[in-house]
Each structure stands twice: as C-alpha cells, then as structure tokens.
Design an enzyme around this catalytic site. Sequence first.
Site, PDB file in Angstrom:
ATOM      1  CG  HIS A   1      -2.383   0.674   0.994  1.00  0.00           C
ATOM      2  ND1 HIS A   1      -2.506   1.730  -0.099  1.00  0.00           N
ATOM      3  CD2 HIS A   1      -3.437   0.231   1.274  1.00  0.00           C
ATOM      4  CE1 HIS A   1      -3.702   1.999   0.253  1.00  0.00           C
ATOM      5  NE2 HIS A   1      -4.409   1.071   0.628  1.00  0.00           N
TER       6      HIS A   1
ATOM      7  CG  ASP B   1      -3.061   5.086  -2.886  1.00  0.00           C
ATOM      8  OD1 ASP B   1      -2.286   4.544  -1.803  1.00  0.00           O
ATOM      9  OD2 ASP B   1      -2.994   6.141  -3.371  1.00  0.00           O
TER      10      ASP B   1
END
Length: 456
Positions: free
Chosen positions: A427, A431
Amino acid sequence: MPVTISLPHVGESVVEGTIGKWLKQPGDRVARYEPLVEIVTDKVTMELPSPVAGSLLRILAQEGQTVPMGAPIAEVETSEAPASAAPVAAPVPAHPAAPLQAPAAAPSGGIVSYLVKDARPTGPTGGGPTSENDNMGDLPQPLSAPPVPAAATVESPARLSPAVRRLAQEHGVDLSQVHGTGLGGRITRDDVEKHVASRKASAAPPSAVPAPAPATPAPRPGAGPDEEYITLTPVRRMIAEAMVRSASQIPHAWSAVEVDVTRLVALRAQVRPGFEAREGVELTYLPFVIKALAEALREHPTLNATWGGDKIVLKKRINVGIAVAAPHGLVVPVVHDADRQSIAGLARAARELTLRARQNKLTLEDVHGGTFTLNNTGALGSVVSKPIINFPQAAILTTEVIQKRAVVRDDAIAIRSMMNVCLSFDHRINDGAQAGGFLQAVKRRLEAMGPDTQIY
C-alpha cells in the site's frame, strides 16, 4: 597436505550461509567434485563439492552454524594441488564495499573457494546468475584465493546481512561507529549487540552498589504428554524469516475479483490435444494467466515495482515468478521477459521450471530477477486467498479453483465457469484505485480469451 575449504560466494546479496548437513565425516574418503556438504542460504540450497581428492581431516563449521561467505568450513588432507581457475570479475556494486580479508590458511595448506553452478533455491527469493550443465567437466571449479589487503574499512550497507541491518535500525545504531570483527571487517550481530550494550553501560549513572548478577534463565520446558516438537530445518527457518520480513516491513492490502473464464475453458479444451501432441508439454491454464498478467503489468507499471525508501523503483523487465511447492519448501522460479513470449512459449517455460524445481535442479539464473509473483492456489482447491508478498516486490497474485456456478447474465441465470483472482499489494506503492485497475485489466484479458486467441 591439508587444504582448507571455504564457504563459496553465490551472489552479491548473499553474505552468509548455514551449514545444512555434512555429507562426509572426518576420516571419510572424498573424491574430487564429490558432494561434501549442503549449504543453505536465503537464495539457494547447494551441495558444495570437494575441489580435491583425499580424506576429510577436520570440520570447522558444525551443522546449523551460520558463517559468513568466504569463511573456512573444513580441511581436507590431500596429496594433489587444487586446480586453479581464471579469476572471475565480480559485479561492480552501486557503492564500493569494503575489501574482504581472505581467511587465514592452515600453516601447511591453502584456502580454496568456488564458482557455484550446481545450486538450487529453497525459498521465495532470487539469486545471482549462473548456468546449468550436467557435464562433469562443467562442475564447480576451485579458485585460488588471491591476496587481499588485511585492513578493513566500514562496509557499505549492501554487504550487511538483513539481520544486522534490522538490529541496527531497532536500536538506532550508526553502523559507521561499529567495529566489525567478522571476516574482512564485516559487522556481525554480535558486534551490534556489543555496541548497544556498551552504549547503555556508558549512559547508566554510576552506583556504589554493584548490580546484582543476572538471573539464570529458566530452562525451556520440554514437550508435554500431548505435544510433539518438530525441529526446524534450515530451509523452513529461512522461509519463516522471509515471511516475517514481508509481513512486518510491507503494509499489505488485499483485493479480489471474480472472472468468467468460460471462453478460456473452451479454448483450452479445443487446442489442448493438438498442442500436447506437437509440443510434448501439458497445456494448463497457467500460461494463459501469465500472458494476461504480463500484459496487464505493462499497462500498470507500478505493480511491477519495489519500494526504495524515498522513491518507487519501476522495473522495466516483466519477470514473473511462479510459486512452486518443491520437496525442500516453497520456491519461486522466474519466467524472464514473460511479456515477450507467446502462450505456447510460456507453457514450455513454466513446465520446464516447475519440473526442475520439483527435481531440485534449478539454477541461480532460474530464481534471479523476479519482479512479480503468481501463485496458483486453485490447484489446492482454494476459492479465495490472501497471499503474502514476495519481498521486496510490490504485489502477488493468486488464481483460485475454477468452478461452474449459476450467475446472472443479461437478466438470465446461466451456468458459467468462474474463477476468483486475488491480489495482495504494497500500500506504500499502490492505492486501491491502481490495484483495482490492475485486477480489472487481468480480468478483461482473461475473459476476452476464446477461439480466436493466438497460442503461438
């Protein structure tokens, strides 16, 4: 005369190895190029051959012991001189590393190191390049250890083991202030721990009352009547360390999509008999998925990347690793330049790598340079999974079991062949929007496969 055997260097990022199993014991006769010991690293497991014929005189590193590359591990009594080979130029690192000090030779003998070709991977990691050849003439050849300066400087971070770097980060240690006592001035875990202890001691206020002696730790309890202990093998331990490193250093996020592969199932059934007759290779669903995956990575390059601390490193080549359950543990052989190969070429490459992995015949080149990992957990009957990323990559994809299910198509219920595709991603790099776009790109390509899809 006795000849000292040293632990060979097998890759620029491999700085230490664990003695897995001695195949010979002191007093045993050993032929030239006969396997002497199994060495386990975080890249490969390899059988180290003897460079000379003779008898094993002494074992210097015991089973389970971790030693730095280049350290002496055994002595062989022999009447022949080890063959010499031309020096091999090492890759130039991004930052100059400290010169390594050669291990001191026995008073009456020399030190021998190797080029390793007969190596096999044991964990989900890459390795340095090599070549595979089964001819006896191409077995690992001994190299005479060249003289190097004895003085050692502070080595670059690239030459530090992951354990040393983690320990230094945990305690906020400036490694330039640590004196290395390892081979060639290498900084070891003991060096960092002693530095931390001395720093704490100097910071502690003086006291007239002597500190009490540390309590003797209680012995670890043995297995209870309803328990059984399984001793960790070096391979299992390294796989565990790799998984912990990935889970602790990469912030995982997860997503999945449902893919209608009805047309793909029909396509494979149509071309499979002729393909297998012509190529002699089984046609599974794997090469179709690799093809779709590689094309999707070209469209979404941030999934084909690594985290660089203050930057994201995009990989220009698309090298897809395939997770394989091998006898010694999980391995990830790599299909290099997967985006440039046809489905037929990917089928041949995947089949060869899988066979070599299960036969423990992979080379370092086979596990080197992976940029993305694919795992077919559907072969185990799984319908959904949350895989752990193959550190330090940006993501890993799993394909689940194909099942016929009732789904709604054009406001009608239809029986379709459905498969879940699951993605774990870093992450920090991507995204949900980028990860979702990548999954949709894979889904779109898999669902588009049909009778008009080119195999060659």
